[in-house]
Scaffold this active site. Sequence first.
Site, mmCIF file in Angstrom:
data_model
loop_
_atom_site.group_PDB
_atom_site.id
_atom_site.type_symbol
_atom_site.label_atom_id
_atom_site.label_comp_id
_atom_site.label_asym_id
_atom_site.label_seq_id
_atom_site.Cartn_x
_atom_site.Cartn_y
_atom_site.Cartn_z
ATOM 1 N N LYS A 130 0.885 -0.788 0.088
ATOM 2 C CA LYS A 130 0.436 -0.513 0.158
ATOM 3 C C LYS A 130 0.914 0.968 -0.335
ATOM 4 C CE LYS A 130 -2.398 -0.755 3.882
ATOM 5 N NZ LYS A 130 -1.896 -2.208 4.813
ATOM 6 N N ARG A 188 11.534 -2.539 10.087
ATOM 7 C CA ARG A 188 10.701 -2.168 10.958
ATOM 8 C C ARG A 188 10.763 -3.372 12.345
ATOM 9 N NH1 ARG A 188 4.931 -0.274 7.980
ATOM 10 N NH2 ARG A 188 4.273 -1.686 9.920
ATOM 11 N N ARG A 206 -8.591 1.160 9.476
ATOM 12 C CA ARG A 206 -8.556 0.012 9.905
ATOM 13 C C ARG A 206 -9.446 -0.505 10.712
ATOM 14 N NH1 ARG A 206 -2.760 0.898 8.946
ATOM 15 N NH2 ARG A 206 -1.114 -1.567 9.284
ATOM 16 N N ARG A 247 11.196 -5.932 3.587
ATOM 17 C CA ARG A 247 10.503 -4.401 3.477
ATOM 18 C C ARG A 247 11.516 -3.602 4.429
ATOM 19 N NH1 ARG A 247 4.558 -2.557 4.769
ATOM 20 N NH2 ARG A 247 4.731 -3.937 6.494
ATOM 21 N N ARG A 269 -0.087 -9.697 13.043
ATOM 22 C CA ARG A 269 -0.722 -8.327 12.502
ATOM 23 C C ARG A 269 -1.410 -8.856 10.638
ATOM 24 N NH1 ARG A 269 4.484 -5.352 10.194
ATOM 25 N NH2 ARG A 269 2.574 -3.852 9.404
HETATM 26 P P1 AMP Z 1 1.439 0.668 9.110
HETATM 27 O O1 AMP Z 1 2.856 1.055 9.222
HETATM 28 O O2 AMP Z 1 0.144 1.385 8.137
HETATM 29 O O3 AMP Z 1 1.569 -1.157 9.198
HETATM 30 O O4 AMP Z 1 0.563 0.743 10.948
HETATM 31 C C1 AMP Z 1 2.051 0.670 11.947
HETATM 32 C C2 AMP Z 1 1.703 0.118 13.085
HETATM 33 O O5 AMP Z 1 0.659 1.557 13.073
HETATM 34 C C3 AMP Z 1 -0.567 -1.151 12.882
HETATM 35 O O6 AMP Z 1 0.301 -2.361 13.268
HETATM 36 C C4 AMP Z 1 -1.241 -0.245 13.866
HETATM 37 O O7 AMP Z 1 -0.785 -0.564 15.253
HETATM 38 C C5 AMP Z 1 -0.726 1.019 13.916
HETATM 39 N N1 AMP Z 1 -2.086 1.502 13.490
HETATM 40 C C6 AMP Z 1 -1.412 2.644 11.960
HETATM 41 N N2 AMP Z 1 -2.165 3.339 11.605
HETATM 42 C C7 AMP Z 1 -3.888 2.834 12.607
HETATM 43 C C8 AMP Z 1 -5.176 2.574 12.260
HETATM 44 N N3 AMP Z 1 -5.250 3.565 11.374
HETATM 45 N N4 AMP Z 1 -6.158 2.350 12.861
HETATM 46 C C9 AMP Z 1 -5.476 1.302 14.138
HETATM 47 N N5 AMP Z 1 -4.258 0.950 14.262
HETATM 48 C C10 AMP Z 1 -2.826 2.015 13.545
#
Ligand code: AMP
Length: 212
Positions: free
Chosen positions: A13, A156, A88, A123, A167
């Site tokens: 994404k 990460r 989400r 990644r 996840r």
């Molecule tokens: P991402 O970089 O989008 O994979 O987000 C990394 C982490 O941030 C996720 O595993 C969640 O813990 C938190 N996170 C990011 N966006 C959201 C969201 N919209 N709602 C809840 N947690 C989020």
Amino acid sequence: MNLILLGAPGAGKGTQAEAISAKLGIPQISTGNMLREAVKNGTELGLRAKAAMDSGDLVSDEIVIGILKDRIAEPDAANGFILDGFPRTVAQAEALDSMGVRIDTVLEVYVPDERICARMSGRRVCEGCGASYHIEYKPTTEPGICDKCGCKTVQRADDSPETVLSRLEVYKEKTAPLKDYYAQTGKLVTVTGQEEVADTTKLVFEALGIAD
Ligand code: AMP
């Protein structure tokens, strides 16, 4: 154009959001990047979000809805934006609706589970600007250095194999129901992530009607 990118963690994404952002000149709004920045800077928000992020859980709806609302009110989002990683949960999607935000298209980047784990182990993200890379599919020109801002790229903490599995579970339980939510509005389009980033981007641009 106001877009939502939907898809499992590691589906690409962020990479596709960057490509659309460059093409249309509208910002990529990644709640994950904003939260990581807050954790890095040790802000109160970061402290509240860190434990959930480390364990692969979602940060509370209340926190992310708050940061998203502030972000889309900034001037650079006035002509459109790409939401990457938000909403989400159905509660987050409903919050977006009740803010009166009009969404043009919800683009799902679909990648089968068995390919997700391999993608996530390779990644890397930039510590400075949050740009996404992959050691095989989208390497930096100079190893470990971001092409965009020259900062270090790192793995990460939540891309470790144990966290990736939880996840994916969280995605299936809490985020995948959004596909039905948006399918009902007729705004959902799905593109399958390809081996080569450029091939996926081509499909994405075609799906959005922005191909050359
Ligand atoms: P991402 O970089 O989008 O994979 O987000 C990394 C982490 O941030 C996720 O595993 C969640 O813990 C938190 N996170 C990011 N966006 C959201 C969201 N919209 N709602 C809840 N947690 C989020």
